[in-house]
Design an enzyme around this catalytic site. Structure first.
Site, PDB file in Angstrom:
ATOM      1  N   TYR A  79       0.817  -1.230   0.000  1.00 52.67           N
ATOM      2  CA  TYR A  79       0.000   0.000   0.000  1.00 52.67           C
ATOM      3  C   TYR A  79       0.841   1.266   0.000  1.00 52.67           C
ATOM      4  CZ  TYR A  79      -4.149  -2.802   0.491  1.00 52.67           C
ATOM      5  OH  TYR A  79      -5.158  -3.700   0.235  1.00 52.67           O
ATOM      6  N   ASN A 109      -5.417 -10.141   1.337  1.00 57.13           N
ATOM      7  CA  ASN A 109      -6.211  -9.693   2.483  1.00 57.13           C
ATOM      8  C   ASN A 109      -7.710  -9.798   2.226  1.00 57.13           C
ATOM      9  OD1 ASN A 109      -7.065  -7.268   1.246  1.00 57.13           O
ATOM     10  ND2 ASN A 109      -5.249  -6.170   1.970  1.00 57.13           N
ATOM     11  N   GLU A 137     -14.495  -8.707  13.921  1.00 53.97           N
ATOM     12  CA  GLU A 137     -14.916  -8.877  12.533  1.00 53.97           C
ATOM     13  C   GLU A 137     -15.621 -10.230  12.424  1.00 53.97           C
ATOM     14  OE1 GLU A 137     -11.444  -8.973   9.984  1.00 53.97           O
ATOM     15  OE2 GLU A 137     -12.278 -10.654   8.878  1.00 53.97           O
ATOM     16  N   HIS A 186      -2.024  -8.291  10.987  1.00 49.40           N
ATOM     17  CA  HIS A 186      -1.847  -6.831  10.934  1.00 49.40           C
ATOM     18  C   HIS A 186      -0.579  -6.361  11.644  1.00 49.40           C
ATOM     19  CE1 HIS A 186      -6.577  -6.561  10.929  1.00 49.40           C
ATOM     20  NE2 HIS A 186      -6.105  -7.067   9.797  1.00 49.40           N
ATOM     21  N   GLY A 216       3.306   0.261   6.800  1.00 51.26           N
ATOM     22  CA  GLY A 216       2.705   0.003   8.106  1.00 51.26           C
ATOM     23  C   GLY A 216       3.681   0.123   9.268  1.00 51.26           C
ATOM     24  N   ASN A 255      -8.884  -2.677  11.044  1.00 50.24           N
ATOM     25  CA  ASN A 255      -7.965  -3.205  10.024  1.00 50.24           C
ATOM     26  C   ASN A 255      -7.169  -2.046   9.414  1.00 50.24           C
ATOM     27  OD1 ASN A 255     -10.658  -4.342  10.306  1.00 50.24           O
ATOM     28  ND2 ASN A 255      -9.851  -6.047   9.158  1.00 50.24           N
TER      29      ASN A 255
HETATM   30  P1  FAE Z   1       2.814  -4.851   2.404  1.00 48.95           P
HETATM   31  O1  FAE Z   1       1.455  -4.732   1.824  1.00 48.95           O
HETATM   32  O2  FAE Z   1       3.099  -5.925   3.370  1.00 48.95           O
HETATM   33  O3  FAE Z   1       3.858  -4.799   1.248  1.00 48.95           O
HETATM   34  C1  FAE Z   1       5.245  -4.951   1.441  1.00 48.95           C
HETATM   35  C2  FAE Z   1       5.842  -5.481   0.147  1.00 48.95           C
HETATM   36  O4  FAE Z   1       7.262  -5.380   0.223  1.00 48.95           O
HETATM   37  C3  FAE Z   1       5.522  -6.942  -0.122  1.00 48.95           C
HETATM   38  O5  FAE Z   1       5.033  -7.083  -1.434  1.00 48.95           O
HETATM   39  C4  FAE Z   1       6.866  -7.654   0.058  1.00 48.95           C
HETATM   40  O6  FAE Z   1       7.018  -8.782  -0.794  1.00 48.95           O
HETATM   41  C5  FAE Z   1       7.855  -6.554  -0.319  1.00 48.95           C
HETATM   42  N1  FAE Z   1       9.170  -6.719   0.303  1.00 48.95           N
HETATM   43  C6  FAE Z   1       9.443  -7.007   1.583  1.00 48.95           C
HETATM   44  N2  FAE Z   1      10.779  -7.061   1.806  1.00 48.95           N
HETATM   45  C7  FAE Z   1      11.379  -6.754   0.577  1.00 48.95           C
HETATM   46  C8  FAE Z   1      12.730  -6.664   0.134  1.00 48.95           C
HETATM   47  N3  FAE Z   1      13.761  -6.859   0.983  1.00 48.95           N
HETATM   48  N4  FAE Z   1      12.969  -6.383  -1.161  1.00 48.95           N
HETATM   49  C9  FAE Z   1      11.938  -6.195  -2.031  1.00 48.95           C
HETATM   50  N5  FAE Z   1      10.623  -6.289  -1.654  1.00 48.95           N
HETATM   51  C10 FAE Z   1      10.358  -6.560  -0.358  1.00 48.95           C
HETATM   52  O7  FAE Z   1       3.154  -3.469   3.209  1.00 48.95           O
HETATM   53  N6  FAE Z   1      -5.872  -5.104   6.258  1.00 48.95           N
HETATM   54  C11 FAE Z   1      -7.042  -4.441   6.140  1.00 48.95           C
HETATM   55  O8  FAE Z   1      -7.071  -3.216   6.276  1.00 48.95           O
HETATM   56  N7  FAE Z   1      -8.215  -5.113   5.856  1.00 48.95           N
HETATM   57  C12 FAE Z   1      -8.253  -6.471   5.747  1.00 48.95           C
HETATM   58  O9  FAE Z   1      -9.316  -7.055   5.487  1.00 48.95           O
HETATM   59  C13 FAE Z   1      -7.035  -7.191   5.901  1.00 48.95           C
HETATM   60  N8  FAE Z   1      -7.012  -8.545   5.823  1.00 48.95           N
HETATM   61  C14 FAE Z   1      -5.809  -9.204   5.861  1.00 48.95           C
HETATM   62  C15 FAE Z   1      -5.781 -10.581   5.669  1.00 48.95           C
HETATM   63  C16 FAE Z   1      -4.562 -11.241   5.614  1.00 48.95           C
HETATM   64  C17 FAE Z   1      -4.525 -12.733   5.432  1.00 48.95           C
HETATM   65  C18 FAE Z   1      -3.341 -10.519   5.746  1.00 48.95           C
HETATM   66  C19 FAE Z   1      -2.011 -11.218   5.663  1.00 48.95           C
HETATM   67  C20 FAE Z   1      -3.367  -9.148   5.939  1.00 48.95           C
HETATM   68  C21 FAE Z   1      -4.593  -8.486   6.013  1.00 48.95           C
HETATM   69  N9  FAE Z   1      -4.644  -7.109   6.186  1.00 48.95           N
HETATM   70  C22 FAE Z   1      -5.839  -6.450   6.123  1.00 48.95           C
HETATM   71  C23 FAE Z   1      -3.413  -6.325   6.446  1.00 48.95           C
HETATM   72  C24 FAE Z   1      -2.940  -5.523   5.233  1.00 48.95           C
HETATM   73  O10 FAE Z   1      -2.925  -6.317   4.072  1.00 48.95           O
HETATM   74  C25 FAE Z   1      -1.537  -4.972   5.552  1.00 48.95           C
HETATM   75  O11 FAE Z   1      -1.654  -4.150   6.697  1.00 48.95           O
HETATM   76  C26 FAE Z   1      -0.956  -4.159   4.409  1.00 48.95           C
HETATM   77  O12 FAE Z   1      -0.815  -4.933   3.255  1.00 48.95           O
HETATM   78  C27 FAE Z   1       0.411  -3.600   4.809  1.00 48.95           C
HETATM   79  O13 FAE Z   1       0.814  -2.679   3.811  1.00 48.95           O
HETATM   80  P2  FAE Z   1       2.319  -2.196   3.717  1.00 48.95           P
HETATM   81  O14 FAE Z   1       2.398  -1.125   2.707  1.00 48.95           O
HETATM   82  O15 FAE Z   1       2.823  -1.931   5.080  1.00 48.95           O
END
Ligand code: FAE
Length: 545
Positions: A48, A144, A396, A486, A514, A524
Site C-alpha cells: 500500500y 487480504n 470482525e 496486521h 505500516g 484493520n
Molecule cells: P505490504 O502490503 O506488506 O507490502 C510490502 C511489500 O514489500 C511486499 O510485497 C513484500 O514482498 C515486499 N518486500 C518485503 N521485503 C522486501 C525486500 N527486501 N525487497 C523487495 N521487496 C520486499 O506493506 N488489512 C485491512 O485493512 N483489511 C483487511 O481485510 C485485511 N485482511 C488481511 C488478511 C490477511 C490474510 C493478511 C495477511 C493481511 C490483512 N490485512 C488487512 C493487512 C494488510 O494487508 C496490511 O496491513 C498491508 O498490506 C500492509 O501494507 P504495507 O504497505 O505496510
C-alpha cells in the site's frame, strides 16, 4: 531523466515496449535485467505505502523504479495460462512462500504437501506469534480480506500520543477530511448492497449480527474493496466466481480490487513506473555523496539467487512492510552500511491486537441457526465493543466457507497495552521479535469474554444445547492469539522518522508503510497506511523536489 534514458539505464532499450507488467514473466526465465545502475527514485516493495508513493511520484512526472521480491502474478498467469489462484481449501505451492506445507491459520480441505515456491502468502514464525504477509506485486492487497475501515479519530490521535507524537487538530482535520477520504476512494471502497447482504452468501454475517446484538454488542457495517457488482453477478451465475468460490487467502481470481487494479495500475499507466519483480533488496548502503546503493538479489521461484545487482538512487522510499522495512534498515546498520540509523527503529511494534476466535454447537442437534453452507470470503459486518471500559475490542464476523453451517469465526482487534520490539540478530541473520504472553493476555481475556457472551445469548437448539468455544480450530478455549494479520510499527512516524516519513539522520530516505504506525489502530490497517502515505508523499513532493 526521459523515459528513453530510463529504459536504457535498465538495459531495456530494445524491450521498451514490454515495460511494466507484461515484461514480468521474462524475469522468471532468465536474468535479463543484468544492469543495475543509477536511478533518480527507487521504491522498495509494492504494498500500500509503496503503491501510493509510486502513483503520486509518477503523476508528478518522476521516473520511478520499484523493486519487489515476490512474483508478478499477472505475469505468472500469462506464462502459465491454466493457472488460477487456489481456493482456501486446496492450497498449492503457489499459495505459500517457501514452505512444503500450507501455512493457513485453519486447515480446511486438502492440506497435502507440495514443493517449495515463492508463493503468495508468507508466514513468519516466532515463539508466541505467527505473522502473515502478502508476497508479490501488490503486497498484502493480494491476500487480504478487503475490509476497508477508517479508524476512530480519537483513537488514532491517542495511539500516536501514547508514544509522544502529537498531531495538531488541523493535522487531524486534514487526515480525516482529506487523506482518509482520498485513500478510501483510491483503494476502491464499496459498501455491500442490500440484495447482496440479503443473499445466502451473507447469512453468516446476518446471523452474527443478530447474535451480537443479543449479546449487547454494537453492529457495524464494514466496507470492502471487493467489486460488489461483480459479486452480484457471481451470485446470479453471470460472472466467474471468486469470493463465492472460497478464494481470498491465496489470491482472488476475480472481483477483488487489489493494488494491481488500483494504485499500481494507475501508476503504470502514467508510463513513468517500472516494476522489477523477484528483486529482493538485501541491504542499503549510504554513500558519501548522499545517494544510496542497494544490494539486490534477483531470485528464481525457489528463492535462489539468479544474480546480484547494485542499484543506486538519489531518493529512496522503503515500503517493505512493518517487518520487511525494519529488517532492511537494521540489517544495513548491522553491516555498517547505514551508520546513522537512529535507535527508535525497531520500537513500538504491535499485532494490532489480533486474536482469532471460534464457536460452534456442542451437538449437531436440529434447531441451531445455520450460518449457511455458502459463505462469501469477503467480510462485511463487525461487532463493536471498543468503548467498553473493561473489555474493549472490535470483532470482525469472518466467513467459514467450509464446515460453516454451525461454526462461527471472528478476527478480534484489541487495544495494545505493551509494545513489542524488533531487532536484527546478525549471528542468526534474522529479525528477532520481543513478544510473549504478557503482550497478549488481555487480548485473550477479551476474546473469551466475547465468545462467552455470544454463546450465552446466541443460538440455542431445540434441545437446549448452546454453542461453545470451539477447540477444534483453536485448542486453547477457542481462542488463538498467535495469529497476526496486521503487523504494525518498527519505524514510527514522528519517532524514527519526522512527521512525514523522512528517516531521522538522513536526507532523501523515506519510509512509507505500516511500520509508521505504533502497533495498534483498533481497526484493520490498510486504509490508514494508505492515508498516511497519501499525506506524506504529497508533502514530500511539494518540499523535497
Ligand atoms: P505490504 O502490503 O506488506 O507490502 C510490502 C511489500 O514489500 C511486499 O510485497 C513484500 O514482498 C515486499 N518486500 C518485503 N521485503 C522486501 C525486500 N527486501 N525487497 C523487495 N521487496 C520486499 O506493506 N488489512 C485491512 O485493512 N483489511 C483487511 O481485510 C485485511 N485482511 C488481511 C488478511 C490477511 C490474510 C493478511 C495477511 C493481511 C490483512 N490485512 C488487512 C493487512 C494488510 O494487508 C496490511 O496491513 C498491508 O498490506 C500492509 O501494507 P504495507 O504497505 O505496510
Amino acid at each position: 531523466m526521459t523515459r528513453k534514458e530510463f529504459l536504457k539505464k535498465l538495459g531495456l532499450g530494445a524491450f521498451g515496449l514490454v515495460i511494466g507488467r507484461s515484461m514480468i514473466g521474462k524475469a522468471l526465465a532468465a536474468p535479463i535485467y543484468q544492469n543495475g545502475g543509477n536511478f533518480p527514485i527507487i521504491i522498495i516493495g509494492t504494498g500500500y505505502g509503496s503503491a501510493v508513493s509510486a502513483e503520486r511520484l509518477a503523476q508528478a512526472g518522476h521516473q520511478v523504479l520499484m523493486l519487489e521480491m515476490g512474483l508478478d502474478w499477472d505475469g505468472y498467469k500469462q506464462q502459465n495460462p491454466g493457472f488460477k489462484f487456489p481456493k482456501m481449501t486446496s492450497p498449492s505451492k503457489q499459495s505459500t512462500w517457501m514452505n512444503t506445507k500450507p501455512q493457513a491459520p485453519i486447515e480446511l480441505g486438502n492440506m497435502a504437501n507440495f514443493d517449495k515456491f515463492t508463493g503468495i502468502l508468507e508466514r513468519v514464525d516466532y515463539d508466541h506469534i505467527k505473522i502473515y504477509q502478502g508476497k508479490g506485486v501488490g503486497g498484502g492487497s493480494l491476500v487480504n480480506g478487503g475490509m476497508t475501515v477508517t479508524p476512530d479519530r480519537n483513537y488514532f490521535k491517542q495511539v500516536f500520543e501514547d508514544v509522544g507524537v502529537n498531531f495538531t487538530e488541523q493535522e487531524l482535520d486534514d487526515f480525516f477530511n482529506v487523506y482518509f477520504p482520498r485513500a478510501n476512494t483510491n483503494v476502491g471502497r464499496q459498501v455491500a448492497p442490500q440484495d447482496v447482504v440479503d443473499s445466502e452468501w451473507y447469512k453468516f454475517a446476518r446471523v452474527g449480527i443478530q447474535e451480537g446484538v443479543a449479546a449487547g454488542f454494537t453492529p457495524v457495517d464494514v466496507p470492502n474493496l471487493y467489486d460488489f457488482e461483480h459479486m452480484r453477478q457471481e451470485i446470479a451465475g453471470n460472472a466467474p466466481r471468486s469470493a463465492t468460490n472460497i478464494e481470498v487467502l491465496y489470491g482472488n481470481n476475480h472481483g477483488k480490487q487489489d493494488l494491481t487494479k488500483t494504485y499500481i495500475k494507475r501508476a503504470l499507466n502514467t508510463g513513468n513506473v517500472t516494476i522489477l519483480p523477484q528483486h529482493k533488496v538485501d541491504h542499503i548502503i549510504e554513500n558519501y555523496d548522499g545517494t544510496f546503493t542497494l544490494k539486490v538479489q534477483q531470485i528464481d521461484t525457489l528463492n535462489r539467487d539468479v544474480c546480484i545487482k547494485e542499484f543506486t538512487c538519489e531518493k529512496l522510499f522503503v515500503g517493505a512492510g512493518s517487518l520487511g522495512t525494519t529488517e532492511l534498515l537494521q540489517k544495513s546498520k548491522y553491516l555498517g552500511k547505514l551508520k546513522k540509523l537512529n535507535d527508535e527503529v525497531g520500537k513500538y511494534w504491535g499485532n494490532n491486537g489480533n486474536v482469532m476466535a471460534s464457536r460452534r454447537s456442542n451437538a449437531d442437534f436440529f434447531g441451531h441457526t445455520s450460518r449457511g453452507a455458502n459463505q462469501s470470503t469477503m467480510p462485511i459486518r463487525g461487532l463493536d465493543n471498543f468503548n467498553d471500559p473493561v473489555y474493549p475490542f472490535f470483532a470482525e464476523i469472518a466467513p467459514m466457507p467450509t464446515l460453516g453451517s454451525l461454526t462461527s469465526l471472528y478476527l478480534i482487534v484489541n487495544k495494545l497495552k505493551r509494545f513489542g520490539k524488533l531487532s536484527y540478530d546478525g549471528y542468526r541473520r534474522k529479525l528477532q521479535l520481543e513478544w510473549d504472553a504478557r503482550h497478549t493476555a488481555h487480548m485473550r481475556t477479551n476474546a473469551e469474554y466475547f465468545l462467552n457472551q455470544m454463546n450465552e445469548h446466541g443460538s440455542k437448539s431445540n434441545f437446549g444445547s448452546k454453542f461453545i468455544n470451539n477447540t477444534t480450530f483453536f485448542p486453547n478455549n477457542g481462542v488463538d492469539e498467535s495469529i497476526c494479520y496486521h503487523p504494525l510499527g518498527g519505524v514510527v512516524l514522528g519517532k524514527a522518522t519526522d512527521m512525514f516519513g523522512r528517516l531521522k539522520g538522513y536526507s532523501n530516505l523515506y519510509v512509507m508503510d505500516g511500520s509508521l504506525i505504533p502497533g495498534t489502530l483498533g481497526v484493520n490497517p490498510y486504509v490508514s497506511i494508505t492515508a498516511i502515505a497519501e499525506r506524506n508523499i504529497e508533502h514530500i513532493i511539494n518540499h523535497d523536489f
